[in-house]
Every structure is written in C-alpha cells, then in structure tokens.
Design an enzyme around this catalytic site. Structure first.
Site, short mmCIF file in Angstrom:
data_model
loop_
_atom_site.label_atom_id
_atom_site.label_comp_id
_atom_site.label_asym_id
_atom_site.label_seq_id
_atom_site.Cartn_x
_atom_site.Cartn_y
_atom_site.Cartn_z
N ASN A 240 -9.00 -2.14 -1.59
CA ASN A 240 -10.29 -1.66 -1.08
C ASN A 240 -10.41 -0.14 -1.15
O ASN A 240 -11.52 0.41 -1.20
CB ASN A 240 -10.51 -2.14 0.35
N HIS A 241 -9.28 0.58 -1.18
CA HIS A 241 -9.35 2.04 -1.28
C HIS A 241 -9.55 2.52 -2.71
O HIS A 241 -9.79 3.72 -2.91
CB HIS A 241 -8.08 2.67 -0.69
N ASP B 23 0.83 -1.21 0.00
CA ASP B 23 0.00 0.00 0.00
C ASP B 23 0.87 1.27 0.00
O ASP B 23 1.65 1.48 0.92
CB ASP B 23 -0.89 0.03 1.23
N HIS C 157 -2.64 -4.51 2.35
CA HIS C 157 -3.88 -4.24 3.06
C HIS C 157 -3.76 -4.02 4.56
O HIS C 157 -4.42 -3.15 5.11
CB HIS C 157 -4.87 -5.40 2.79
N HIS D 44 -4.76 -8.14 -3.14
CA HIS D 44 -4.65 -7.02 -2.22
C HIS D 44 -4.84 -7.46 -0.76
O HIS D 44 -4.05 -7.10 0.11
CB HIS D 44 -5.67 -5.93 -2.53
#
Length: 324
Positions: free
Chosen positions: A142-143, A82, A267, A192
């Site tokens: 997820n972002h 990330d 993540h 992810h």
C-alpha cells in the site's frame, strides 16, 4: 521474511527459481547502465544520479511489464516483510540470509516511507531486480502509491536530496508495474496485505489491470490494505479507511478453493516481528525493527509432503517451526 540459499554452483545452472519470467542475457549492462557499479555505490549508502535512476526505472519496467500479476515461485527462497526505508536493516538481512543471486528473495511490498533511507532502499532493490530478475521478486504494498509516498516520506526525501520530484516520479512509474502476489511451490499464496470480497480465486487476481496507481477501493486496494481479524468472521470494515478485515472462515474458503495450504503476508505491525493466525493458515512477517525471515524449505515441492516454514529473527535469535 522467508529465507533460502541456493544449492552450490551446479544448482545455479538449473532452471531459474521463477517458473515464468523473461530471460535476459546481459542485465549488468542493460541499455548501457552498469548495474553492478550502481549496486556497489548504493551499498556504500551513496545515492544514484537522477539520470541513472531514470535509466534504471525505464529498463526495469521492460522486465516488470512481462511479469504476471501472481508470480509462480519455488523454494528455497527468502520472503521479506515491510522494509519501509530501513536501509541498514536491509543490508543486515542480506548479511544473514545471503546476497543475491546466491539467495532467492520475495519482498512483500512496502519498501519505502517512514525510514530515513527510502531512496537508497528502493534504488538498491530495483537494481538487484534489474541485475538478477530471476532471483528477486518484489510485490506491491500500500505504500507503493502516490498518496502514501507524499504523506510518509519518499516524496519529501526525493525533493530534499535531488532538488526536484523527478526521481519520485520515476519510482512511482515502477511501482505501477509491480506484481500483486506470488505462489510458492503452488502451496503458499504471498500477498502484501490480505483478501478481498471481490476475489475468490487466484485466476481473478491474474486478470486484474495493475498498471496504474492504487485506487481508492476495489480488489487491488483490498490486496494491499486488508487485515485478518481473529475476533470477527467474514469481511468487515476496518479503521484504516481502506481495504477490509477478514476472518478465519474467509481464509479457509480461499485456501480450499485455490487448493493451497497457507497465506504469508506483511503490512501489519507485529510486536515480535511475525504473527501466526487461524491454525497456522495465515502468517504475517514485518521487518521494521525486528527484521525476521521465514525460510521455505525445498521439501514443499515434493508430493504428499507438508510445506515447512522456519521463522528466524536475527534481532533476537529466536526460532519457530510452522507447518502450513
């Protein structure tokens, strides 16, 4: 992140690192867009114009729509966790591990939010993907969704810097095209976040319809939200209110079913920049503040040879060797 510089010039002329990918003949001037000039501008931390971002995203979607849900990759390559808008960490990663196209990259998602330079971070990665589509792969995190970009920074940053939400909309349309996973040398599954009770095989991921926003629940949601849990086995609820947790037996069954040796993911916050669980069967790497990288060495592609992963964190100059 997982790192790997290509071999010298003769090697660069061989078959691209990605096994299945559309070949472009002139990606620097894609549709009249001078991508090299855009990359130079972004490296100076200067944002692109709104019209340029629109052209960039439209051209890139033409490439991404042809990529499979699970992208087959080969070592050597660098796998990055990330980034979350930490633009200068991203530049430092390129400085340490090598620039595109000399180094092959796999980004595990969550390019955006939290940091102060999400626009530059996303724009640069998208430009690099457009310029060298065979050298860089970007997975969805997820972002990379409407809801989280509205809450955690990208939407507000686009409004502040462009005066409207158009650039945010262009980015979201690209996020809806990003792949969900990758395999490395047919031995490592990269994703992810984690696994899903609705997914037993990689083929089930390959047939998912990914071209939309992340839903509130389901297989795609689990792939970008779930976490391993060393304390509980099986699938369980988590405090994230999305996805699930999964234990060691779930990981072992997934690996055996798909004939792979390990999973690499992002993540989850790791205080040392990385985390290894379940007898080295699953590894997490996150690059915010720690900015580490895993290097997948080439011998992983040889018959009867173990995949060797080297983790190096330039923030603390630590090294560890992992056998998957």
């Amino acid at each position: 992140m997982v790192s790997g510089k290509d071999k010298k010039s003769s090697e660069k002329e061989k078959t691209p690192v990605v096994a299945v990918r559309r070949r472009l003949t002139d990606t620097n001037n894609a549709g009249g867009l001078n991508v090299d000039r855009c990359i130079e501008q972004l490296r100076r931390c200067e944002i692109l114009t709104e019209s340029t971002v629109k052209d960039l995203c439209n051209k890139l979607k033409e490439i991404l729509i042809d990529e499979p849900n699970v992208v087959p990759l080969h070592s050597p390559l660098t796998v990055v966790g990330d980034i979350q808008g930490q633009f200068f960490d991203l530049l430092e990663i390129f400085k340490i591990a090598g620039d595109c196209p000399d180094t092959n990259y796999l980004f595990l998602g969550n390019m955006t939010n939290r940091g102060f330079y999400s626009v530059e971070t996303v724009s640069l990665l998208l430009c690099l993907k457009l310029r060298w589509p065979n050298r860089i792969t970007i997975l969805r995190g997820n972002h990379e969704s409407k809801a989280l970009t509205e809450i955690y920074g990208l939407y507000a940053e686009c409004m502040r810097r462009y005066g409207n939400a158009n650039v945010w909309k262009y980015f979201i349309s690209v996020f809806d095209h990003l792949s969900l996973g990758a395999t490395i040398d047919d031995k490592i599954f990269a994703v992810h976040a984690g696994l899903s009770p609705q997914i037993n095989t990689l083929d089930q991921i390959r047939v998912l319809d990914r071209f939309h926003d992340i839903p509130k629940e389901g297989a795609i949601t689990d792939l970008v939200w779930s976490d391993p849990d060393p304390e509980r086995d099986g699938f369980n609820r988590t405090g994230r209110n999305a996805g699930c947790s999964f234990g060691q037996s779930i990981v072992q069954k997934f690996l055996q079913t798909n004939r792979i040796e390990s999973i690499v993911r992002g993540h989850q916050l790791c205080m040392d920049g990385y985390q290894i669980l379940f007898d080295h069967k699953i590894s997490a790497v996150i690059d915010v503040t720690k900015a580490g990288f895993f290097k997948v060495l080439g011998n992983g592609a040889l018959p009867n040879q173990p995949v060797v992963v080297k983790a190096k964190f330039f923030s603390q100059k630590a090294e560890a060797k992992i056998k998957a």
